[in-house]
Scaffold this active site. Structure first.
Site, PDB file in Angstrom:
ATOM      1  N   TYR A 141     -13.089  13.339 -17.528  1.00 57.44           N
ATOM      2  CA  TYR A 141     -13.742  14.491 -16.881  1.00 57.44           C
ATOM      3  C   TYR A 141     -12.811  15.208 -15.910  1.00 57.44           C
ATOM      4  O   TYR A 141     -12.931  16.399 -15.702  1.00 57.44           O
ATOM      5  CB  TYR A 141     -14.974  14.013 -16.103  1.00 57.44           C
ATOM      6  N   LYS A 191     -13.400   0.048 -23.678  1.00 58.10           N
ATOM      7  CA  LYS A 191     -12.856   0.110 -25.044  1.00 58.10           C
ATOM      8  C   LYS A 191     -11.434  -0.448 -24.953  1.00 58.10           C
ATOM      9  O   LYS A 191     -10.439   0.221 -25.268  1.00 58.10           O
ATOM     10  CB  LYS A 191     -12.895   1.571 -25.530  1.00 58.10           C
ATOM     11  N   ASP A 223     -18.807   0.500 -28.218  1.00 62.04           N
ATOM     12  CA  ASP A 223     -19.539   0.663 -29.482  1.00 62.04           C
ATOM     13  C   ASP A 223     -20.558  -0.454 -29.651  1.00 62.04           C
ATOM     14  O   ASP A 223     -21.727  -0.217 -29.980  1.00 62.04           O
ATOM     15  CB  ASP A 223     -18.567   0.750 -30.682  1.00 62.04           C
ATOM     16  N   ASP A 247     -21.995   8.481 -19.257  1.00 62.14           N
ATOM     17  CA  ASP A 247     -22.741   9.688 -19.630  1.00 62.14           C
ATOM     18  C   ASP A 247     -23.495   9.451 -20.933  1.00 62.14           C
ATOM     19  O   ASP A 247     -24.689   9.744 -21.046  1.00 62.14           O
ATOM     20  CB  ASP A 247     -21.752  10.856 -19.784  1.00 62.14           C
ATOM     21  N   ASP A 251     -27.931   8.546 -21.562  1.00 60.31           N
ATOM     22  CA  ASP A 251     -28.873   9.286 -22.411  1.00 60.31           C
ATOM     23  C   ASP A 251     -29.525   8.339 -23.424  1.00 60.31           C
ATOM     24  O   ASP A 251     -30.721   8.421 -23.700  1.00 60.31           O
ATOM     25  CB  ASP A 251     -28.160  10.414 -23.186  1.00 60.31           C
TER      26      ASP A 251
HETATM   27  C1  IPM Z   1     -24.978  14.340 -16.820  1.00 60.46           C
HETATM   28  C2  IPM Z   1     -24.621  15.616 -17.534  1.00 60.46           C
HETATM   29  C3  IPM Z   1     -23.335  16.194 -16.953  1.00 60.46           C
HETATM   30  C4  IPM Z   1     -22.241  15.148 -17.153  1.00 60.46           C
HETATM   31  C5  IPM Z   1     -22.911  17.555 -17.534  1.00 60.46           C
HETATM   32  C6  IPM Z   1     -23.993  18.577 -17.394  1.00 60.46           C
HETATM   33  C7  IPM Z   1     -21.638  18.033 -16.921  1.00 60.46           C
HETATM   34  O1  IPM Z   1     -24.556  15.397 -18.913  1.00 60.46           O
HETATM   35  O2  IPM Z   1     -25.140  14.388 -15.587  1.00 60.46           O
HETATM   36  O3  IPM Z   1     -25.106  13.317 -17.475  1.00 60.46           O
HETATM   37  O4  IPM Z   1     -21.650  15.060 -18.241  1.00 60.46           O
HETATM   38  O5  IPM Z   1     -21.969  14.412 -16.200  1.00 60.46           O
HETATM   39 MG    MG Z   2     -25.204  13.464 -19.497  1.00 60.76          MG
END
Ligand code: IPM
Ligand code: MG
Length: 363
Positions: A141, A191, A223, A247, A251
């Site tokens: 990042y 990894k 993975d 990240d 999710d």
């Molecule tokens: C998160 C989001 C952000 C990230 C994006 C919007 C930059 O996906 O907070 O998880 O990747 O950190």
């Molecule tokens: Mg995210």
């Protein structure tokens, strides 16, 4: 106590969910006798539209002078073709950096009222309670150099994944400290079979782990961790990982517990904490009043706990969310045939009522 909060509503559903979270915060302040001062500032696409800067200096100064920051969401397709530094996301990455928020805590907890929401069988998901500790200021990042260069047809893109020992060590300590207050298990995800960054990561985490003999440390390739997260989610306690893996896995953890809309986060480590739901700006449902505000509301609970050390107040918000869900309150992401959906504002109101009930019971 005076709680001086900056709210960064941002883009898409950000303003809608942040509004409900602020209402809940007001009700907690009132119930527990705290003074609340709230001011809104611009970030992301909203700031780009207003002043062509995804993070205006005035926003940075206000955040640094506050006692905590609540963020809605950042991101808008209107700026998809902008260069990196003029995208809404640049504002989010920069505020994390300005606030020194290197530790991103993302709990994923399964609510028993939501058994029909998870794609996993109830006996697999029941009891899931994990804390993802995501490093937030390093890795691909922020690594330099980064670029897209060359002529169309033969361009080359470069990103750099970079980690220093001290960056790994400080986030590892956050994970181990949290594990000591939980089930004393840290799974470090990397990894290391491919990446140098991961090999250094594994070495430093192992070293830091020696200072925490009561904590059981294990290492897993990302993975394989992704698979186990779906197969045996209850086995995870603290997951420690670098920026991009965190990240992605967070999710996925949202999917496991039934909806990403439920997930909250705290970004801490610097002088001022930043609290944001894990879901993004969801432009497809923005402005419809149907977004799930629980991620934002639970982020307020994390704010109360981590920035203000108000454990009772934090627990009150969390049990209010649980109560609202048990009463059948569901936004569209959680709705089913047997549970019709209510609006963002109605969900906020349900939680607010539950906060008042819980607070008056504990008074
Ligand atoms: C998160 C989001 C952000 C990230 C994006 C919007 C930059 O996906 O907070 O998880 O990747 O950190
Ligand atoms: Mg995210």
């Amino acid at each position: 106590m005076l709680l001086k909060i900056i709210v960064l509503p941002g883009d898409g559903i950000g303003p809608e969910v942040a509004e409900q979270a602020v209402l809940v915060l007001h009700s907690v302040a009132e119930a527990f006798g705290h003074q609340l001062e709230v001011q809104n500032k611009l970030i992301g696409g909203a700031a780009l539209t207003a002043c062509n800067d995804p993070l205006p200096p005035d926003t940075i100064a206000a955040c640094l002078a506050s006692s905590a920051v609540l963020l809605g969401a950042v991101g808008s397709p209107a700026f998809d073709h902008n260069p990196s530094q003029l995208r809404p996301e640049a504002g989010l990455l920069r505020i994390r950096r300005e606030l020194g928020a290197y530790a991103n805590l993302r709990p994923a907890i399964f609510f028993s009222a939501l058994e029909d929401c998870s794609p996993l069988r109830p006996e697999i998901v029941r009891g899931t309670n994990m804390m993802i500790v995501r490093e937030l200021l390093g890795g691909a990042y922020f690594g330099q150099p980064r670029s897209i260069e060359g002529n169309p047809g033969s361009r080359v893109a470069v990103n750099t994944m970079r980690y220093g020992e001290s960056e790994i060590e400080r986030i590892a300590r956050v994970a181990f400290d949290l594990a000591m207050k939980r089930r004393r298990k840290v799974l470090s995800v990397d990894k290391a079979n491919v990446l140098e960054c991961s090999r250094l990561w594994r070495e430093v985490v192992t070293r830091v782990g020696k200072d925490y003999p009561e904590v059981k440390v294990a290492h897993q390739y990302v993975d394989s961790a992704a698979m186990l997260l779906v197969q045996r989610p209850t086995e995870f306690d603290v997951i420690l990982t670098e920026n991009m893996f965190g990240d992605i896995l967070s999710d996925q953890a949202g999917g496991v517990v039934g909806s990403l809309g439920l997930l909250a986060s705290a970004s801490i480590g610097g002088p001022v904490g930043l609290y944001e739901p894990v879901h993004g700006s969801a432009p497809d449902i923005a402005g419809k009043g149907i977004a799930n505000p629980l991620g934002a509301i639970l982020s307020v609970a994390m704010m109360l706990r981590h920035s203000f050390h108000m454990e009772r107040e934090a627990a009150c918000v969390e049990s209010a969310v649980s109560a609202a869900l048990s009463q059948g309150a569901r936004t569209s992401d959680l709705a089913s045939k047997t549970h019709p959906s209510i609006s963002t504002a109605e969900m906020g109101r349900k939680v607010l009522e539950a906060v008042r009930t819980a607070a008056s019971a504990s008074a």
